[in-house]
Scaffold this motif. Structure first.
Motif, mmCIF file in Angstrom:
data_model
loop_
_atom_site.group_PDB
_atom_site.id
_atom_site.type_symbol
_atom_site.label_atom_id
_atom_site.label_comp_id
_atom_site.label_asym_id
_atom_site.label_seq_id
_atom_site.Cartn_x
_atom_site.Cartn_y
_atom_site.Cartn_z
ATOM 1 N N GLY A 147 0.848 -1.188 0.000
ATOM 2 C CA GLY A 147 0.000 0.000 0.000
ATOM 3 C C GLY A 147 0.886 1.241 0.000
ATOM 4 N N ALA A 149 1.798 5.773 2.607
ATOM 5 C CA ALA A 149 2.900 6.470 3.288
ATOM 6 C C ALA A 149 3.991 6.918 2.322
ATOM 7 C CB ALA A 149 3.499 5.556 4.359
ATOM 8 N N LEU A 199 2.779 5.890 12.771
ATOM 9 C CA LEU A 199 3.780 6.213 13.798
ATOM 10 C C LEU A 199 5.146 6.411 13.136
ATOM 11 C CD1 LEU A 199 3.037 3.622 16.693
ATOM 12 C CD2 LEU A 199 2.349 6.030 16.539
ATOM 13 N N SER A 236 -13.555 0.301 -0.078
ATOM 14 C CA SER A 236 -12.804 0.162 1.166
ATOM 15 C C SER A 236 -13.663 0.703 2.291
ATOM 16 C CB SER A 236 -11.444 0.856 1.102
ATOM 17 O OG SER A 236 -11.555 2.247 1.368
ATOM 18 N N GLN A 269 -11.899 -3.867 0.756
ATOM 19 C CA GLN A 269 -10.668 -3.621 1.505
ATOM 20 C C GLN A 269 -11.078 -3.131 2.888
ATOM 21 O OE1 GLN A 269 -6.957 -0.462 1.339
ATOM 22 N NE2 GLN A 269 -7.581 -1.429 -0.586
ATOM 23 N N GLU A 310 -4.133 -1.798 7.159
ATOM 24 C CA GLU A 310 -3.841 -1.468 8.557
ATOM 25 C C GLU A 310 -3.619 -2.722 9.388
ATOM 26 O OE1 GLU A 310 -5.730 2.933 8.874
ATOM 27 O OE2 GLU A 310 -7.087 1.285 9.354
ATOM 28 N N ALA A 311 -2.950 -3.719 8.788
ATOM 29 C CA ALA A 311 -2.704 -4.983 9.501
ATOM 30 C C ALA A 311 -1.754 -4.768 10.666
ATOM 31 C CB ALA A 311 -2.117 -6.000 8.525
ATOM 32 N N LEU A 312 -1.013 -3.642 10.616
ATOM 33 C CA LEU A 312 -0.081 -3.319 11.705
ATOM 34 C C LEU A 312 -0.602 -2.166 12.541
ATOM 35 C CD1 LEU A 312 3.300 -3.678 9.767
ATOM 36 C CD2 LEU A 312 2.169 -5.347 11.246
ATOM 37 N N ASN A 324 -1.441 0.831 11.881
ATOM 38 C CA ASN A 324 -0.704 2.076 11.640
ATOM 39 C C ASN A 324 0.597 2.167 12.419
ATOM 40 O OD1 ASN A 324 -3.916 3.078 11.808
ATOM 41 N ND2 ASN A 324 -2.858 3.491 9.903
ATOM 42 N N THR A 352 4.179 -2.827 15.802
ATOM 43 C CA THR A 352 5.572 -2.884 15.352
ATOM 44 C C THR A 352 6.495 -2.502 16.507
ATOM 45 O OG1 THR A 352 5.894 -0.561 14.731
ATOM 46 C CG2 THR A 352 4.781 -1.984 13.108
ATOM 47 N N PRO A 353 7.802 -2.735 16.354
ATOM 48 C CA PRO A 353 8.744 -2.393 17.427
ATOM 49 C C PRO A 353 8.703 -0.927 17.822
ATOM 50 C CG PRO A 353 9.807 -3.740 15.750
ATOM 51 C CD PRO A 353 8.460 -3.362 15.205
ATOM 52 N N ARG A 354 8.058 -0.124 16.985
ATOM 53 C CA ARG A 354 7.977 1.321 17.253
ATOM 54 C C ARG A 354 7.081 1.641 18.429
ATOM 55 N NH1 ARG A 354 7.561 3.630 11.551
ATOM 56 N NH2 ARG A 354 9.731 4.146 11.294
ATOM 57 N N ASP A 376 6.188 -7.399 13.682
ATOM 58 C CA ASP A 376 5.407 -6.969 12.519
ATOM 59 C C ASP A 376 5.070 -8.166 11.637
ATOM 60 O OD1 ASP A 376 7.790 -6.442 10.037
ATOM 61 O OD2 ASP A 376 8.354 -6.784 12.113
ATOM 62 N N ALA A 396 4.609 -0.422 4.396
ATOM 63 C CA ALA A 396 5.985 -0.005 4.654
ATOM 64 C C ALA A 396 6.415 1.132 3.732
ATOM 65 C CB ALA A 396 6.919 -1.193 4.480
ATOM 66 N N SER A 448 11.223 -6.856 6.184
ATOM 67 C CA SER A 448 10.788 -7.410 7.472
ATOM 68 C C SER A 448 9.348 -7.923 7.366
ATOM 69 C CB SER A 448 10.878 -6.307 8.539
ATOM 70 O OG SER A 448 10.380 -6.774 9.763
ATOM 71 N N ARG A 483 -6.951 5.420 16.957
ATOM 72 C CA ARG A 483 -6.506 5.733 15.585
ATOM 73 C C ARG A 483 -6.775 7.205 15.256
ATOM 74 N NH1 ARG A 483 -7.997 6.384 10.420
ATOM 75 N NH2 ARG A 483 -6.824 5.400 8.724
HETATM 76 N N1 LIG Z 1 -9.474 3.679 4.055
HETATM 77 C C1 LIG Z 1 -8.629 3.041 3.295
HETATM 78 O O1 LIG Z 1 -8.936 2.617 2.222
HETATM 79 C C2 LIG Z 1 -7.229 2.815 3.837
HETATM 80 C C3 LIG Z 1 -6.879 3.309 5.090
HETATM 81 C C4 LIG Z 1 -5.607 3.016 5.568
HETATM 82 C C5 LIG Z 1 -4.727 2.248 4.798
HETATM 83 N N2 LIG Z 1 -5.117 1.787 3.581
HETATM 84 C C6 LIG Z 1 -4.204 0.981 2.750
HETATM 85 O O2 LIG Z 1 -3.535 0.046 3.576
HETATM 86 C C7 LIG Z 1 -2.105 0.223 3.462
HETATM 87 C C8 LIG Z 1 -1.427 -0.162 4.766
HETATM 88 O O3 LIG Z 1 -1.992 0.489 5.817
HETATM 89 P P1 LIG Z 1 -1.235 1.562 6.704
HETATM 90 O O4 LIG Z 1 0.045 1.900 6.097
HETATM 91 O O5 LIG Z 1 -2.210 2.616 6.959
HETATM 92 O O6 LIG Z 1 -0.955 0.893 8.060
HETATM 93 P P2 LIG Z 1 -0.211 -0.386 8.614
HETATM 94 O O7 LIG Z 1 0.143 -1.314 7.542
HETATM 95 O O8 LIG Z 1 -1.061 -0.876 9.720
HETATM 96 O O9 LIG Z 1 1.090 0.253 9.279
HETATM 97 C C9 LIG Z 1 2.172 0.570 8.519
HETATM 98 C C10 LIG Z 1 3.139 1.277 9.461
HETATM 99 O O10 LIG Z 1 3.902 0.282 10.159
HETATM 100 C C11 LIG Z 1 5.274 0.639 10.091
HETATM 101 N N3 LIG Z 1 6.130 -0.543 10.004
HETATM 102 C C12 LIG Z 1 6.001 -1.581 9.166
HETATM 103 N N4 LIG Z 1 6.948 -2.501 9.411
HETATM 104 C C13 LIG Z 1 7.695 -2.025 10.420
HETATM 105 C C14 LIG Z 1 8.810 -2.514 11.140
HETATM 106 N N5 LIG Z 1 9.359 -3.698 10.823
HETATM 107 N N6 LIG Z 1 9.317 -1.753 12.128
HETATM 108 C C15 LIG Z 1 8.765 -0.555 12.421
HETATM 109 N N7 LIG Z 1 7.700 -0.019 11.786
HETATM 110 C C16 LIG Z 1 7.171 -0.751 10.804
HETATM 111 C C17 LIG Z 1 5.415 1.412 8.799
HETATM 112 O O11 LIG Z 1 6.494 2.268 9.010
HETATM 113 P P3 LIG Z 1 7.219 2.887 7.776
HETATM 114 O O12 LIG Z 1 6.267 3.862 7.225
HETATM 115 O O13 LIG Z 1 8.371 3.421 8.522
HETATM 116 O O14 LIG Z 1 7.643 1.798 6.860
HETATM 117 C C18 LIG Z 1 4.133 2.160 8.715
HETATM 118 O O15 LIG Z 1 4.278 3.344 9.460
HETATM 119 C C19 LIG Z 1 -1.957 1.674 3.061
HETATM 120 O O16 LIG Z 1 -0.727 1.942 2.418
HETATM 121 C C20 LIG Z 1 -3.142 1.828 2.105
HETATM 122 O O17 LIG Z 1 -2.821 1.320 0.835
HETATM 123 C C21 LIG Z 1 -6.346 2.053 3.083
#
Ligand SMILES: NC(=O)c1ccc[n+]([C@@H]2O[C@H](COP(=O)([O-])OP(=O)(O)OC[C@H]3O[C@@H](n4cnc5c(N)ncnc54)[C@H](OP(=O)(O)O)[C@@H]3O)[C@@H](O)[C@H]2O)c1
Length: 330
Positions: A19, A22, A31, A174, A202, A230-232, A234, A238-240, A265, A285, A293, A324
């Motif tokens: 995704g 970010a 975060l 979504s 989604q 948002e499997a993590l 946001n 994660t270790p953060r 993660d 990521a 990772s 959130r």
């Molecule tokens: N309403 C919607 O349709 C909607 C809403 C939210 C998201 N999405 C989709 O879902 C995708 C993923 O969701 P998301 O990015 O919101 O949240 P997420 O996957 O829950 O969280 C991603 C966050 O985790 C961090 N992370 C991942 N691996 C890590 C590690 N090994 N150590 C430390 N931090 C780590 C990433 O940091 P880094 O940034 O530093 O890599 C990023 O900040 C988005 O890109 C988007 O495509 C859709």
């Protein structure tokens, strides 16, 4: 990574997707987001996005998720795919309409995006998305369809989506918020010529917020492709996440991660992949290190004891979405 089908849509995807929320704009809620971006200059951010896309492709990922509101994410992705002359048969891109990016490339902005699920916005944004992604775009999703947007009662919009589907695009939505399940139940009642309009959904699902699981399983049974975002949580899984109130959950996660010689993660993503009704889990990521990772999840087999332990970490849906909503744009 083995190709698999997104529900009964006929679209070829991989179980882990990337995704670009970010990667496409300077500001986002994850975060520590701002720490990951070497520079906020557009060319520098495109270069970083292309590096992450390169590592993602090498790791075998073939599903990419963007949106009009993710700043220049569609352009960064489209230019990367075209520059490498990648065949559109070998990759599936999904994007989203309904939010317009308004942050003008700033991290701090009064409004980062404006939500409007109207026919004029759909007709404008599909042209913009096709302009950036062309034949790579195969799945077009309503962005965060919620009951208050009224989009599933907007006949003109539904008719236009049915027309785009007849033209060959797969159509999805979504979800977001505490009423994801209700919204999906409503979407599963919308048919054209006896066929469900939506090919995919989604949704947010993770060990802290599993409340939509039952309806997602029913949607998968009905043939919809299931993409988890948002499997993590946001970055909270994660270790953060050094929040004191997260210590107990973190200790359980770390115990399982140590056993599987991986990071928390990857365990969190493997927990999503262990749900039989999930087709794709998205990595959000923004760095190569985090992509590599995250993709370790594909090789993790969680046993019954692991799954039972992780099943116990859920928060109330209310609490999850409140937390959130307080995450700062950074
Ligand atoms: N309403 C919607 O349709 C909607 C809403 C939210 C998201 N999405 C989709 O879902 C995708 C993923 O969701 P998301 O990015 O919101 O949240 P997420 O996957 O829950 O969280 C991603 C966050 O985790 C961090 N992370 C991942 N691996 C890590 C590690 N090994 N150590 C430390 N931090 C780590 C990433 O940091 P880094 O940034 O530093 O890599 C990023 O900040 C988005 O890109 C988007 O495509 C859709």
């Amino acid at each position: 990574m083995q190709p698999t089908e997104l529900g009964k849509s006929g679209l070829s995807v991989t179980r882990i997707g990337l995704g670009l929320a970010a990667l496409g704009r300077p500001g986002y809620i994850n975060l520590g987001h701002s720490n990951d971006l070497q520079s906020l200059d557009q060319d520098a951010m495109q270069a970083q996005a292309h590096k992450v896309l390169g590592a993602t492709w090498k790791a075998g990922i073939r599903y990419f998720d963007a949106a009009r509101s993710y700043g220049l994410a569609e352009r960064f992705l489209g230019s990367w795919l075209k520059a490498r002359d990648i065949s559109s048969d070998g990759v599936t891109v999904g994007s989203k309409w309904g939010y317009t990016y308004t942050a003008d490339w700033q991290v701090e902005a009064e409004n980062h995006e404006i939500k409007e699920h109207s026919l004029p916005v759909l007709q404008r944004q599909i042209k913009e998305s096709l302009g950036e992604l062309g034949e790579y775009l195969k799945l077009y999703q309503i962005h965060s369809a919620t009951l208050d947007s009224g989009v599933l009662d907007n006949q003109a919009v539904l008719d236009e989506l049915a027309r785009l589907k007849a033209d060959g695009l797969s159509i999805g939505l979504s979800l977001s918020g505490t009423k994801q399940a209700e919204m999906l139940e409503k979407a599963l009642t919308i048919e054209y010529d006896g066929q469900l309009l939506f090919d995919g959904v989604q949704a947010t699902w993770n060990m802290l917020e599993p409340s939509a699981g039952e309806v997602l399983a029913a949607a998968h049974q009905a043939g919809l492709g299931i993409i988890i975002k948002e499997a993590l949580a946001n970055g909270r899984l994660t270790p953060r996440n050094d929040q004191p109130q997260f210590t107990e959950q973190r200790d359980i996660l770390e115990g399982i991660a140590v056993k599987h010689e991986t990071g928390i993660d990857a365990v969190a993503l493997a927990y999503v992949l262990a749900q039989g009704w999930v087709d794709v889990v998205l990595s959000g990521a923004a760095t190569i290190e985090h992509v590599l990772s995250n993709v370790q999840a594909i090789d993790i087999q969680l046993d019954e004891a692991n799954l039972d332990a992780l099943d116990g970490l859920a928060e109330s849906s209310q609490e999850y979405w409140e937390t959130r909503s307080k995450l700062a744009w950074n």
